[in-house]
Write an enzyme that holds these catalytic residues in place. Structure first.
Site, PDB file in Angstrom:
ATOM      1  N   GLN A 167       4.632 -11.125  -0.258  1.00 28.06           N
ATOM      2  CA  GLN A 167       4.257 -12.180   0.680  1.00 28.06           C
ATOM      3  C   GLN A 167       3.256 -13.209   0.145  1.00 28.06           C
ATOM      4  OE1 GLN A 167       3.470 -10.699   4.685  1.00 28.06           O
ATOM      5  NE2 GLN A 167       4.893  -9.001   4.360  1.00 28.06           N
ATOM      6  N   GLY A 215       0.808  -1.214   0.000  1.00 29.22           N
ATOM      7  CA  GLY A 215       0.000   0.000   0.000  1.00 29.22           C
ATOM      8  C   GLY A 215       0.838   1.260   0.000  1.00 29.22           C
ATOM      9  N   LYS A 255      -8.167  -8.849   4.219  1.00 30.05           N
ATOM     10  CA  LYS A 255      -6.908  -8.111   4.099  1.00 30.05           C
ATOM     11  C   LYS A 255      -5.983  -8.838   3.133  1.00 30.05           C
ATOM     12  CE  LYS A 255      -7.371  -6.441   8.884  1.00 30.05           C
ATOM     13  NZ  LYS A 255      -7.621  -5.012   8.593  1.00 30.05           N
ATOM     14  N   THR A 256      -5.943  -8.364   1.879  1.00 29.94           N
ATOM     15  CA  THR A 256      -5.130  -9.011   0.844  1.00 29.94           C
ATOM     16  C   THR A 256      -4.442  -7.958  -0.023  1.00 29.94           C
ATOM     17  OG1 THR A 256      -6.883  -9.027  -0.843  1.00 29.94           O
ATOM     18  CG2 THR A 256      -6.829 -10.900   0.706  1.00 29.94           C
ATOM     19  N   ALA A 257      -3.448  -8.402  -0.801  1.00 28.53           N
ATOM     20  CA  ALA A 257      -2.786  -7.511  -1.747  1.00 28.53           C
ATOM     21  C   ALA A 257      -3.760  -7.075  -2.833  1.00 28.53           C
ATOM     22  CB  ALA A 257      -1.572  -8.207  -2.361  1.00 28.53           C
ATOM     23  N   GLU A 271       9.926   3.920   6.308  1.00 29.40           N
ATOM     24  CA  GLU A 271       9.977   2.452   6.285  1.00 29.40           C
ATOM     25  C   GLU A 271      11.349   1.983   6.753  1.00 29.40           C
ATOM     26  OE1 GLU A 271       9.742  -1.235   6.394  1.00 29.40           O
ATOM     27  OE2 GLU A 271       7.887  -0.246   5.770  1.00 29.40           O
ATOM     28  N   CYS A 296      -4.764 -12.308   4.379  1.00 27.80           N
ATOM     29  CA  CYS A 296      -4.996 -13.446   3.483  1.00 27.80           C
ATOM     30  C   CYS A 296      -5.594 -14.629   4.239  1.00 27.80           C
ATOM     31  CB  CYS A 296      -3.727 -13.872   2.778  1.00 27.80           C
ATOM     32  SG  CYS A 296      -4.073 -15.006   1.409  1.00 27.80           S
ATOM     33  N   ASP A 355      -3.929  -3.385   5.238  1.00 30.29           N
ATOM     34  CA  ASP A 355      -4.189  -4.216   6.413  1.00 30.29           C
ATOM     35  C   ASP A 355      -4.372  -3.435   7.703  1.00 30.29           C
ATOM     36  OD1 ASP A 355      -3.773  -6.213   4.585  1.00 30.29           O
ATOM     37  OD2 ASP A 355      -1.890  -6.930   5.436  1.00 30.29           O
ATOM     38  N   CYS A 410      -8.888 -13.823  -3.231  1.00 33.58           N
ATOM     39  CA  CYS A 410      -8.079 -14.845  -2.580  1.00 33.58           C
ATOM     40  C   CYS A 410      -7.927 -16.031  -3.533  1.00 33.58           C
ATOM     41  CB  CYS A 410      -8.740 -15.298  -1.274  1.00 33.58           C
ATOM     42  SG  CYS A 410      -7.763 -16.509  -0.351  1.00 33.58           S
TER      43      CYS A 410
END
Length: 450
Positions: free
Chosen positions: A83, A54, A344-346, A75, A201, A336, A379
Site C-alpha cells: 500500500q 505484519g 502506523k506504517t510499514a 486471511e 501513514c 496497525d 514516513c
C-alpha cells in the site's frame, strides 16, 4: 500439505454445522502452501490473524522456529497489496498493478493459509472462531489484523466516489480515481483532507497534495489551482524537525493550511465538501471543489471492538516495548491494529517484527522478554516527483535517522529509495522475515553512536 483428509480432519465445527464440500478445498499452486476454507487442523502452535505486512513477516519468522506445518495464517483476501506505493499510483508515477501480488505467492511455503475471516477471539480458552462457526485453537497467537477504513462515516460516501473530481489513495477501489481527478483538473479549489482519527501513514494525506501541486506546475495549471490542506490536527506533522521543513515548502508553494477542520460530508453532485470546525463544535463550513482527495476516518477492525484482547477503543492492548499482550502472555500484536503509541506504517511493522521475534523466542523458552521496541517508524514524505524528506522518529517524536545527513532536506536519492528500493525490500526481505528495520544500518552509518 495433502488435500486428502482435509475435510475429515476438520473436527472444529460446532454441533449442527455441516462440513464443507470437498470441492471447496484448494491446494496452493505448485505446493507453495496449503489453502483451504476450513483449516486442515483445528490446532496450531502459532496462529496468525491477518495476512498483511505484519502477518506475513511473522508467519515467515515463526515457520523457522516451529516448522511450517505448525503455523497458520487466517486471511480472506486473495490479493496482497504494497500500500505505500499507492501515493505514487494516485500521482500517476506508478501503476496500481505493480503494488499487487496474489496472497498465495507471498504466503511462506508450507504455512497453512486459512481463507476465512475471524469472527471472535477467546483468549481465555486459547482459541478463535472463524466464519461458518469454525473453531481454531492455538498455543501462541499473533494478531496482525490491520486497521479499518470508514468512508461511510462521512455523509455522502462512499457513493460519492461514483462522481468525478474525487479520489482517495487509501483504497484499491479509489486510488486510480485520484489520478483521474488530478488529470481532469481545470480551475478552482483542490482540497486534501486529514480525519479526526488515527490513520495509517499519517504523511500520505499531504504527500498527494505535493505531487498534485508539482503536476499542475508541470502542466501549466498551477495558477488556476487554489490548494488547501484541511486537517483535523493542530500541526502539519508530529515531529518538529520535519514539520518546520514542510511548513517552508508549504509557504514556498503557496498552499493554504486550515487546521482543526474535519470532513463530515461530501455533496459530490454539487462538488461541495463540508467541514466541521473542531474548535467550534457544531459549526461547519462548505467549500466548493474542483478536486477532492479524501483520507477516510479509520479505526480498529470490528472483531477487535469489545474483544478481551483489546483496550477500551478496540486496539490490541500490548506492552509498548515487547509487543506481548498485557493480560495474555501467549498473545502478541503487531502493526496497525495495536495501541502502540507510534505512527502506523510499514516501516514500524518491520522494526516491530524484529523485536516480536525475540520476544516470542524467549516466551517459548519460559523466559522474560528483554528486547525493547523504541517506537521506530518512518514516513518518506514525498514532496515532488523526484523529492522526498525521509522522516524517521521514535516514541518521543524525536528524530531517529538512519543516515548521517540532514534528512529534513528534500533529496532525489530518498525519492528513489521510496519508489524503487523500498518495494524491493518489502517483497524480498520483509515479507520473508529477513528485514527487522534499519537499526543495524543506522548503527553502522553513525559508527555505533546511535
Amino acid at each position: 500439505m495433502s488435500a486428502i483428509g482435509v475435510v475429515s480432519s476438520c473436527s472444529c465445527l460446532r454441533p449442527g454445522v455441516r462440513l464443507l464440500k470437498p470441492g471447496m478445498q484448494q491446494m496452493g499452486s505448485f505446493g507453495l502452501h496449503t489453502a483451504a476454507r476450513c483449516a486442515a487442523k483445528d490446532y496450531y502452535e502459532v496462529l496468525v490473524l491477518g495476512g498483511g505486512a505484519g502477518g506475513i513477516t511473522m508467519s515467515a519468522r515463526m515457520k523457522r522456529k516451529v516448522g511450517a506445518g505448525n503455523v497458520a495464517v487466517v486471511e480472506p483476501s486473495k490479493t496482497h497489496y504494497y500500500q505505500p506505493l499507492w501515493t505514487l499510483v494516485g500521482g500517476g508515477a506508478k501503476r496500481l498493478a505493480t503494488s499487487a501480488r496474489p496472497t498465495g505467492s507471498v504466503m511462506p511455503k508450507g504455512v497453512e493459509w486459512i481463507k476465512s475471516r475471524v469472527t471472535a477471539l477467546d483468549p481465555d480458552k486459547n482459541c478463535v472462531w472463524l466464519e461458518n462457526d469454525i473453531k481454531i485453537s492455538y498455543k501462541y497467537l499473533i494478531i496482525a489484523l490491520g486497521i479499518s477504513l470508514h468512508y461511510e462515516k462521512i455523509k455522502g460516501l462512499p457513493e460519492g466516489f461514483d462522481h468525478p473530481k474525487i479520489g482517495s489513495n487509501y483504497s484499491v477501489h479509489t486510488v486510480e480515481k485520484t489520478w483521474k481527478a488530478l488529470q481532469d483538473f481545470k480551475e478552482g479549489n483542490a482540497i486534501f483532507t486529514f480525519p479526526n482519527t488515527p490513520v495509517k501513514c499519517a504523511g500520505a494525506p499531504q504527500k498527494i497534495m505535493y505531487l498534485s501541486e508539482a503536476y499542475w506546475r508541470k502542466t501549466g495549471k498551477r495558477s488556476k489551482a487554489n490548494i488547501m490542506f484541511n486537517t483535523s490536527l493542530g500541526v502539519i506533522f508530529g515531529v518538529k524537525k520535519y514539520a518546520d521543513a514542510l511548513l517552508e515548502i508549504i509557504k514556498e508553494r503557496n498552499i493554504a493550511v486550515n487546521y482543526k477542520r474535519n470532513l463530515v460530508e461530501v455533496r459530490a453532485d454539487k462538488q461541495e465538501a463540508v467541514f466541521e470546525n473542531l474548535d467550534k463544535p457544531g459549526v461547519t463550513e462548505v467549500h466548493q471543489y474542483e478536486m477532492l482527495h479524501v483520507t477516510p476516518p479509520m479505526g480498529p477492525p470490528d472483531v477487535l471492538i469489545n474483544s478481551p484482547v483489546s483496550d477500551q477503543i478496540g486496539w490490541v492492548d500490548v506492552d509498548k516495548e515487547t509487543l506481548q499482550h498485557k493480560k495474555y502472555p501467549n498473545v502478541f500484536g503487531i502493526g496497525d491494529c495495536t495501541n502502540l503509541p507510534t505512527s502506523k506504517t510499514a516501516a514500524a511493522v518491520a522494526a516491530q517484527s524484529g523485536v516480536l521475534d525475540k520476544t516470542i523466542s524467549l516466551v517459548m523458552k519460559n523466559q522474560l522478554p528483554t528486547k525493547k521496541y523504541d517506537g521506530y517508524t518512518s514516513c518518506p514524505l514525498v514532496t515532488g516527483y523526484n523529492k522526498v524528506i525521509l522522516a524517521e522518529f521514535d516514541y518521543d517524536a524525536q528524530p531517529l535517522e538512519t543516515f548521517p545527513i540532514d534528512q529534513s532536506k528534500e533529496r532525489v536519492t530518498m525519492y528513489h529509495m521510496k519508489a524503487d528500493m523500498m518495494p524491493f525490500l518489502y517483497w524480498n526481505m520483509l515479507l520473508k522475515g529477513y528485514w527487522g528495520g534499519p537499526a543495524p544500518v543506522r548503527k553502522l552509518m553513525h559508527l555505533g553512536l546511535k
